[in-house]
Design a protein around this motif. Structure first.
Motif: not given
Length: 174
Positions: A102-109, A140-144, A154-155, A157-161
């Motif tokens: 996927g593609t993601f817009w990272f607005g902060r930068k 399973s630990r990566a999200l923390e 986060y997105t 890792v969550e998708s992978y899980l």
């Protein structure tokens, strides 16, 4: 980056209506538009054969959270080439399989991040000078360990899980 002056001839740009784009900075001397520019980078979740993912910490990003491998695309590179290059440069791991996530817009930068899921054989991580720490951790630990909900890390890792859970369910029902 928003243009005020033409990067080719230096003339102050005017705003000109260009079809569906609306008002766009326009050089009357060069007779061409200058759309806003942004950086493009990749972000890759690197997973090994044991269901672990590589997380890294870079002090200039965060001292608290880990991130996934990421890096800027250079002119002439494809996103896929950049992903493989960055994984090898930052953690010394050779990617064996790469697929888009996927593609993601990272607005902060103000950047477009092109996400990948990369598969690699587990090996000792060899860190580049821009990486302060890197670890293989159970997915399973990566999200923390990554920045809380909403970050691209986060997105991914969550998708992978979710994908791995789906594979396990599908495999157990056969």
């Amino acid at each position: 980056m928003k243009f005020t002056y033409c990067p080719d001839c230096g003339t102050k740009l005017i705003q000109k209506e260009i079809g569906d784009e609306g008002l766009v900075p326009w050089c009357e001397c060069c007779n061409k538009p200058f759309f806003d520019m942004f950086s493009t980078c990749i972000i890759a979740l690197v997973a090994d054969e044991y269901g672990e993912v590589a997380l890294l910490r870079q002090g200039y990003i965060s001292h608290k959270y880990y991130n996934l491998v990421s890096g800027y695309m250079k002119p002439g590179e494809t996103a896929e080439y950049t992903a493989v290059r960055e994984v090898e440069e930052e953690i010394g791991v050779r990617v064996e399989n790469l697929r888009p996530a996927g593609t993601f817009w990272f607005g902060r930068k103000d950047m477009l991040m092109i996400g990948f899921l990369a598969e690699a054989k587990k090996k000792k991580l060899e860190l580049s000078g821009e990486v302060d720490d890197a670890v293989w951790v159970d997915a399973s630990r990566a999200l923390e360990m990554v920045h809380p909900e909403g970050s691209v890390s986060y997105t991914l890792v969550e998708s992978y899980l979710k994908e791995q859970g789906h594979k396990r369910q599908k495999g157990s029902s056969l």
